[in-house]
Design a protein around this motif. Structure first.
Motif, short mmCIF file in Angstrom:
data_model
loop_
_atom_site.label_atom_id
_atom_site.label_comp_id
_atom_site.label_asym_id
_atom_site.label_seq_id
_atom_site.Cartn_x
_atom_site.Cartn_y
_atom_site.Cartn_z
N LEU A 58 45.32 47.15 77.70
CA LEU A 58 44.94 45.92 77.01
C LEU A 58 43.71 46.13 76.15
N LYS A 59 43.64 45.26 75.13
CA LYS A 59 42.54 45.33 74.18
C LYS A 59 42.29 43.92 73.65
N SER A 60 41.03 43.51 73.66
CA SER A 60 40.66 42.22 73.10
C SER A 60 40.63 42.35 71.57
N ILE A 61 41.20 41.35 70.90
CA ILE A 61 41.22 41.35 69.44
C ILE A 61 40.33 40.20 68.95
N PRO A 62 39.18 40.52 68.36
CA PRO A 62 38.31 39.46 67.85
C PRO A 62 38.95 38.79 66.64
N THR A 104 43.24 37.29 57.37
CA THR A 104 42.42 38.33 58.00
C THR A 104 42.95 38.63 59.40
N ASN A 105 43.26 37.58 60.16
CA ASN A 105 43.78 37.76 61.52
C ASN A 105 45.15 38.43 61.49
N ILE A 111 45.71 42.07 63.34
CA ILE A 111 46.63 42.23 64.47
C ILE A 111 47.80 43.14 64.10
N THR A 112 48.38 42.98 62.91
CA THR A 112 49.48 43.87 62.51
C THR A 112 48.99 45.31 62.40
#
Length: 194
Positions: free
Chosen positions: A158-162, A169-170, A174-175
């Motif tokens: 797992l990895k937190s995505i700010p 931008t999001n 994420i992509t």
């Protein structure tokens, strides 16, 4: 039947009738749902099959109560077999953040160092679905030597995505993260063919 000795709950009628707050929350849920759907639409089924030939495509789902908070999930590939599974999951947990998960079966569990270098942590939770334990209790590791060699079980990274307030931008962030995971999985697939 209610026990007469217990204190009866009081209804928060101000919150219940706060139309602006409810509309704002529902709009935010819709915006995040659109973000997850847009991410899913970014990846064609052929691309997912190139990562994992047994891919079952993509799916967005949602729930209202994970420790009292709503959540939304995007699954890409959707093979949860403990032996050969691969799944890329985006979890949007309201009040807690957005997380990228990589869920792998035994046969696809080869790229530990590459995943650690990409900012992922390995889950030490006994259940691959215990998000509170992984996220809130931080039952994870970033050390190669602490990753257990568990057989016949799904392994979770797992990895937190700010996030930013800007949709594009999001979407790009994420992509891009999912493409990095795909490259790691592709290189693992190529190594298995050799």
């Amino acid at each position: 039947m209610v026990n007469e000795d217990s204190e009866m709950p009081q209804l928060d009628l101000d919150l219940w009738l706060n139309q602006e707050l409810i509309k704002r929350q529902n709009k935010l849920k819709s915006e995040f749902l659109f973000l997850l759907e847009s991410i899913g639409n970014h990846f064609e089924n052929e691309f997912l099959k190139s990562i994992h030939p047994q891919s079952k495509g993509k799916k967005v789902s949602k729930g209202n109560d994970l420790l009292g908070f709503p959540y939304q999930v995007l699954d890409l590939i959707r093979d949860f077999s403990p032996e050969s599974g691969v799944n890329i999951r985006c979890l949007n947990w309201f009040g807690h953040g957005l997380y990228l998960f990589l869920i792998l079966g035994d046969n696809n569990f080869h790229r530990n160092k590459a995943l650690l270098e990409s900012g992922f942590s390995f889950s030490l939770s006994e259940s691959p679905w215990d998000y509170p334990e992984m996220i809130l209790e931080k039952k994870i590791t970033d050390k190669l030597t602490e990753i257990p060699d568990l057989e016949n079980s799904l392994k979770v990274w797992l990895k937190s995505i700010p996030l930013k307030s800007d949709f594009q931008t999001n979407l790009n962030t994420i992509t891009s993260e999912i493409k990095k995971v795909a490259e790691i999985l592709h290189s693992s697939l190529e190594r298995k063919k050799e």
